[in-house]
Structures are given as C-alpha cells and as structure tokens.
Write an enzyme that holds these catalytic residues in place. Structure first.
Site, PDB file in Angstrom:
ATOM      1  N   TYR A   1       8.004  -4.288   4.438  1.00  0.00           N
ATOM      2  CA  TYR A   1       7.814  -2.863   4.721  1.00  0.00           C
ATOM      3  C   TYR A   1       7.598  -2.569   6.208  1.00  0.00           C
ATOM      4  O   TYR A   1       7.559  -1.410   6.600  1.00  0.00           O
ATOM      5  CB  TYR A   1       6.599  -2.327   3.949  1.00  0.00           C
ATOM      6  CG  TYR A   1       6.743  -2.419   2.453  1.00  0.00           C
ATOM      7  CD1 TYR A   1       7.622  -1.586   1.761  1.00  0.00           C
ATOM      8  CD2 TYR A   1       6.001  -3.348   1.725  1.00  0.00           C
ATOM      9  CE1 TYR A   1       7.744  -1.674   0.383  1.00  0.00           C
ATOM     10  CE2 TYR A   1       6.122  -3.435   0.344  1.00  0.00           C
ATOM     11  CZ  TYR A   1       6.999  -2.604  -0.321  1.00  0.00           C
ATOM     12  OH  TYR A   1       7.132  -2.682  -1.675  1.00  0.00           O
TER      13      TYR A   1
ATOM     14  N   ASN B   1      -0.355   4.310  -1.794  1.00  0.00           N
ATOM     15  CA  ASN B   1      -0.930   5.159  -2.846  1.00  0.00           C
ATOM     16  C   ASN B   1      -2.447   5.059  -2.956  1.00  0.00           C
ATOM     17  O   ASN B   1      -3.080   5.937  -3.557  1.00  0.00           O
ATOM     18  CB  ASN B   1      -0.309   4.804  -4.203  1.00  0.00           C
ATOM     19  CG  ASN B   1       1.151   5.173  -4.283  1.00  0.00           C
ATOM     20  OD1 ASN B   1       1.764   5.557  -3.286  1.00  0.00           O
ATOM     21  ND2 ASN B   1       1.716   5.044  -5.448  1.00  0.00           N
TER      22      ASN B   1
ATOM     23  N   ASN C   1       1.798  10.522  -0.672  1.00  0.00           N
ATOM     24  CA  ASN C   1       0.848   9.831  -1.550  1.00  0.00           C
ATOM     25  C   ASN C   1      -0.348   9.257  -0.807  1.00  0.00           C
ATOM     26  O   ASN C   1      -1.448   9.161  -1.373  1.00  0.00           O
ATOM     27  CB  ASN C   1       1.565   8.728  -2.331  1.00  0.00           C
ATOM     28  CG  ASN C   1       2.456   9.284  -3.427  1.00  0.00           C
ATOM     29  OD1 ASN C   1       2.180  10.334  -3.982  1.00  0.00           O
ATOM     30  ND2 ASN C   1       3.543   8.585  -3.711  1.00  0.00           N
TER      31      ASN C   1
END
Length: 211
Positions: free
Chosen positions: A15, A68, A114
């Site tokens: 990521y 999240n 989120n």
C-alpha cells in the site's frame, strides 16, 4: 495550537505508494522537517514520534491499524495525553481536490472517508483539523475503491509531492497555533505575476521621403 499531527494510510509495502497513503507521505515529510524518527508504539497502535516545541510536547502519529480503524490509534494517544480534538490535525487523501492541491479546514463531515469516519466515532467529535491532500477523482463513484488503492501516475505523484512540500511551509504556524497564517500559506499556491509595464511612447519619427 496543534499538539498531535496524524497521517492516514494503510500499513505494508503493498500500500506504500497508493493514493490512499498520501497522509503517510505528508507525515513522513513533516517528521523529516522536524528531525524526528517514527518508531512503533504498541500502546497507540501506530508509528509515533515526539518532539518539543518551546517546552511543550508535539506528537506525530501514523496509525498501523489499517484505514478503517484509524480512530483507535488516534483516540488512544489523544486521550492518554489529554489532547483535545481542536489540537489534532489529520492529513489525508482527498478525492474532491485534484492532485497538486491541498487545503486546510477545521471540522465538517467525513465525506465517506473511512479513516475520518472512525476518527469521528472514536474521538466523539468532528472539530479536529484536516489537511486535505488532493488525489483527484476517477469520475465514477463505483471506481473510487480501486482508485484510492492504486498508485498515481508519475505526473500525479509529482504534483502531490509538490503540494505536500508547499504545505510544509505552514508547519511553523501550525506548531505555534497561528491557524489563520497557516491557512493563508497553504491556500496560496503561487505569487501573482506582476503585470508587464507598457513601454512609454517615444518621439514620433519623421516620415521618410519617397525616392
């Protein structure tokens, strides 16, 4: 004044270069500017650094909980050190701004982000500061999830990094609580070019005779 700077993203090499990690990119640059190193802190579920500015502690945090659950990390540190929401700044990727733009604001909704959604829930407040780092929008809502988890093009990455560097000019103002000055510095993209002066008319030349 800002006592806790947070950068949002997802942990892990897969990521690292994705658009959703623009907040991490900003916090890494801020840590470098302040001369501090982020280290793992299990108590706060993230990478943490601390520095002292005029005798008071300032914290930098990259939650390692995945996006999240970002609020779990932010709330743990903020509550332990009694940092109020208005003393927190969260740097995050922003779909509603094009790559190359960055904006500062306080409060507001989470707009479906989120990370912000969980920070809202865990802090029980929304009046923290946000540094919104533009990543652009794919144009279709259904593509947003794929868009944020993809790498930007080299040109978009260059624009985002330039915007991050520009926003760091406001770091001293943020540290000293001059939010009006910080906002002005961040929102001013470039100095206006001076208008070219018109040349003054000289004496008229005498017409040449026909030969």
């Amino acid at each position: 004044m800002i006592k806790l700077f947070v950068g949002l993203g997802n942990p892990g090499p897969e990521y690292e270069s994705t658009r959703h990690n623009a907040g991490f990119w900003w916090l890494d640059a801020a840590a470098q500017a302040l001369g501090v190193q982020l280290v793992p802190e299990r108590s706060y579920h993230g990478l943490v650094a601390r520095t002292n500015i005029q005798g008071r502690s300032v914290w930098l945090l990259e939650p390692q909980t995945f996006m999240n659950l970002s609020g779990k990390s932010v709330a743990a540190l903020a509550r332990f050190y009694k940092i109020a929401p208005e003393e927190v700044l969260v740097a995050h990727d922003e779909l509603d701004l094009p790559a190359g733009q960055v904006k500062l604001k306080r409060g507001g909704g989470h707009a479906g982000h989120n990370g912000l959604r969980d920070i809202h829930a865990q802090l029980g407040a929304s009046d923290y500061w946000r540094l919104r780092i533009g990543i652009g929008h794919p144009g279709v809502k259904a593509e947003v999830i794929h868009w944020v988890l993809q790498k930007p093009s080299p040109e978009q990455r260059r624009l985002i990094e330039a915007a991050i560097a520009h926003s760091l000019q406001a770091l001293p103002a943020l540290l000293h609580g001059d939010m009006a000055k910080a906002t002005l510095l961040i929102h001013t993209t470039a100095a206006p070019r001076p208008k070219p002066q018109r040349p003054k008319p000289g004496p008229s030349a005498a017409p040449e005779a026909d030969t």
